[in-house]
Design an enzyme around this catalytic site. Structure first.
Site, PDB file in Angstrom:
ATOM      1  N   THR A  12     -10.872  12.020 -24.335  1.00  0.00           N
ATOM      2  CA  THR A  12      -9.975  10.863 -24.202  1.00  0.00           C
ATOM      3  C   THR A  12     -10.611   9.759 -25.050  1.00  0.00           C
ATOM      4  O   THR A  12     -11.696   9.280 -24.720  1.00  0.00           O
ATOM      5  CB  THR A  12      -9.862  10.420 -22.723  1.00  0.00           C
ATOM      6  OG1 THR A  12      -9.226  11.473 -21.986  1.00  0.00           O
ATOM      7  CG2 THR A  12      -9.044   9.147 -22.579  1.00  0.00           C
ATOM      8  N   LYS A  55     -20.750  10.593 -13.498  1.00  0.00           N
ATOM      9  CA  LYS A  55     -20.994  11.762 -14.363  1.00  0.00           C
ATOM     10  C   LYS A  55     -21.175  11.316 -15.805  1.00  0.00           C
ATOM     11  O   LYS A  55     -20.290  10.666 -16.373  1.00  0.00           O
ATOM     12  CB  LYS A  55     -19.838  12.756 -14.262  1.00  0.00           C
ATOM     13  CG  LYS A  55     -20.079  14.044 -15.053  1.00  0.00           C
ATOM     14  CD  LYS A  55     -19.064  15.122 -14.695  1.00  0.00           C
ATOM     15  CE  LYS A  55     -19.291  16.387 -15.500  1.00  0.00           C
ATOM     16  NZ  LYS A  55     -18.324  17.448 -15.152  1.00  0.00           N
TER      17      LYS A  55
HETATM   18  C1  LIG Z   1     -12.305  24.037 -19.989  1.00  0.00           C
HETATM   19  C2  LIG Z   1     -13.158  22.947 -19.402  1.00  0.00           C
HETATM   20  C3  LIG Z   1     -12.554  21.838 -18.814  1.00  0.00           C
HETATM   21  C4  LIG Z   1     -13.333  20.814 -18.272  1.00  0.00           C
HETATM   22  N1  LIG Z   1     -12.732  19.736 -17.690  1.00  0.00           N
HETATM   23  C5  LIG Z   1     -13.487  18.763 -17.098  1.00  0.00           C
HETATM   24  C6  LIG Z   1     -12.874  17.678 -16.438  1.00  0.00           C
HETATM   25  O1  LIG Z   1     -11.657  17.577 -16.325  1.00  0.00           O
HETATM   26  N2  LIG Z   1     -13.687  16.711 -15.920  1.00  0.00           N
HETATM   27  C7  LIG Z   1     -15.053  16.783 -15.988  1.00  0.00           C
HETATM   28  O2  LIG Z   1     -15.739  15.898 -15.486  1.00  0.00           O
HETATM   29  N3  LIG Z   1     -15.651  17.829 -16.598  1.00  0.00           N
HETATM   30  C8  LIG Z   1     -14.900  18.815 -17.145  1.00  0.00           C
HETATM   31  N4  LIG Z   1     -15.527  19.873 -17.756  1.00  0.00           N
HETATM   32  C9  LIG Z   1     -17.008  19.888 -17.848  1.00  0.00           C
HETATM   33  C10 LIG Z   1     -17.659  20.727 -16.760  1.00  0.00           C
HETATM   34  O3  LIG Z   1     -17.415  20.186 -15.481  1.00  0.00           O
HETATM   35  C11 LIG Z   1     -19.197  20.783 -16.989  1.00  0.00           C
HETATM   36  O4  LIG Z   1     -19.732  19.471 -16.879  1.00  0.00           O
HETATM   37  C12 LIG Z   1     -19.572  21.350 -18.345  1.00  0.00           C
HETATM   38  O5  LIG Z   1     -18.674  22.367 -18.732  1.00  0.00           O
HETATM   39  C13 LIG Z   1     -20.995  21.940 -18.378  1.00  0.00           C
HETATM   40  O6  LIG Z   1     -21.139  22.985 -17.446  1.00  0.00           O
HETATM   41  P1  LIG Z   1     -20.996  24.564 -17.810  1.00  0.00           P
HETATM   42  O7  LIG Z   1     -21.927  24.846 -18.965  1.00  0.00           O
HETATM   43  O8  LIG Z   1     -21.390  25.269 -16.542  1.00  0.00           O
HETATM   44  O9  LIG Z   1     -19.566  24.787 -18.174  1.00  0.00           O
HETATM   45  C14 LIG Z   1     -14.754  20.915 -18.320  1.00  0.00           C
HETATM   46  C15 LIG Z   1     -15.345  22.035 -18.911  1.00  0.00           C
HETATM   47  C16 LIG Z   1     -14.570  23.041 -19.432  1.00  0.00           C
HETATM   48  C17 LIG Z   1     -15.246  24.251 -20.056  1.00  0.00           C
END
Ligand SMILES: Cc1cc2nc3c(=O)[nH]c(=O)nc-3n(C[C@H](O)[C@H](O)[C@H](O)COP(=O)(O)O)c2cc1C
Length: 366
Positions: free
Chosen positions: A178, A216
């Site tokens: 965003t 966050k």
């Molecule tokens: C497809 C996708 C959508 C995500 N949407 C959000 C979101 O809407 N809000 C948010 O705070 N983080 C979002 N994230 C971030 C995850 O919550 C997390 O912080 C980040 O992916 C790192 O963790 P991971 O390596 O386990 O995926 C998203 C991540 C992915 C892959």
């Protein structure tokens, strides 16, 4: 006997044959259809008390998977200790044009530029209200509409609306998709935002009870920026921080170099080292004022342990589930519990941050 949940968990990585966003939709629909079996009871050693809440275990579903709160109870039945829904914005919005989620298979990573696609506060609130009599810790991750004339007001509106159903709130100022949102991490803007958010939470306290507020952050902050963010978070008395969101960086180790050129936030295994370093850097700055949630590339019990030793009291997963399946949740819990037994410890809290100082002295992860 093979249980339906085990079969579902096993089949999740098979969805990788589909377009990433279609696979995600199918996973949510599948979760909703699963029979309502009771989850296995958690080992008492895995219990965590943080932000005034009692977590049965430290492994949470990260924000972004169940943006619209369609499958929270199914996810809890898979053994997650908590589920974070959202990001929710006040008004529904469609997000960026598709395709907008890309798998980097050989890196076990994901790039997304979804842009807060979600059903909007009314629809999501209705879903959570329908399950409000059920137990389970449900965090609500809140953000601003892309075209909002007053982004701070969007966060306040959401705190007021969701306070009765949220176990905790996450103030998301770290999504790269965003435009301008991450500027809210700048000291004076963050200070104004958190002041108003905490104010709204206090106003709702009598009607809706206490709702801890977590912040966050992005893993891409410089250490000077992190100094400022932690200073503001402490002075505004937030209840915790989540470290971290996706990165706009592209580590040199990536093998899927073509896919890596897609715009958006990178998550999964290549994010592990940077996000773990940021957990340690945050931990040493917070000095125990509040607990941290560690997220980014946790794909084994060992990685979970490293994140906890870096300073995380709780952890969250998203992208590694795409590659490993939902069985990863039980695997991590089993590994953590056996580590505690082997090392003669009663609780995870005894090892939180044990390696933070050492980690901050290492060379910066490239
Ligand atoms: C497809 C996708 C959508 C995500 N949407 C959000 C979101 O809407 N809000 C948010 O705070 N983080 C979002 N994230 C971030 C995850 O919550 C997390 O912080 C980040 O992916 C790192 O963790 P991971 O390596 O386990 O995926 C998203 C991540 C992915 C892959």
């Amino acid at each position: 006997m093979i249980r339906a949940v085990d079969l579902f968990s096993f089949s999740l990585p098979l969805l990788r044959w589909l377009d990433a966003e279609d696979a995600h939709r199918l996973a949510i629909q599948g979760l909703k259809l699963l029979p309502q079996v009771r989850p296995r009871a958690d080992d008492a050693r895995l219990a965590v008390r943080a932000f005034g809440l009692n977590f049965p275990n430290p492994v949470g579903m990260a924000a972004g998977f169940d943006k619209n709160a369609e499958a929270v109870d199914a996810l809890l039945r898979f053994g997650f200790g908590f589920v974070e829904i959202g990001t929710v914005t006040p008004k529904p919005q469609g997000g960026n044009p598709r395709p907008r989620i890309f798998r980097l298979e050989r890196d076990e990573a994901v790039i997304n530029r979804l842009g807060f696609n979600n059903d909007g506060a009314d629809a999501v609130l209705r879903r959570l209200a329908l399950r409000a009599h059920l137990s389970g810790i449900i965090g609500v991750n809140v953000g601003a509409n892309r075209d909002s004339p007053d982004r701070v007001a969007d966060y306040v509106t959401l705190i007021e609306a969701f306070a009765p159903v949220a176990s905790y709130f996450t103030v998301n100022v770290s999504s790269p998709n965003t435009p301008g949102l991450r500027n809210l991490q700048q000291g004076h803007l963050l200070d104004e935002l958190l002041a108003k958010v905490i104010d709204a939470r206090e106003r709702m306290r009598e009607k809706a009870g206490d709702s801890p507020v977590l912040l966050k952050i992005a893993p891409d902050l410089s250490l000077a920026e992190l100094d400022e963010v932690v200073h503001v978070a402490r002075s505004r008395r937030v209840d915790g921080m989540i470290v971290a969101n996706t990165t706009v960086g592209r580590p040199s180790s990536l093998r899927e170099t073509e896919r890596a050129k897609e715009q958006g936030g990178l998550s999964g295994r290549p994010l592990f080292r940077l996000s773990t370093r940021m957990v340690a850097e945050t931990y040493v700055r917070v000095e125990g004022a509040f607990p941290l949630v560690g997220v980014g590339g946790i794909d084994t019990g060992g990685a979970a342990l490293t994140k906890i030793r870096a300073g995380a009291s709780l952890i969250q997963l998203y992208s590694p589930l795409i590659y490993k399946g939902l069985g990863l949740v039980e695997d991590i819990k089993t590994d953590l519990a056996s580590t505690l037994v082997r090392t003669g410890r009663e609780h995870l809290a005894e090892i939180v941050g044990a390696d933070a100082a050492t980690l901050t002295a290492e060379a910066w992860p490239g």
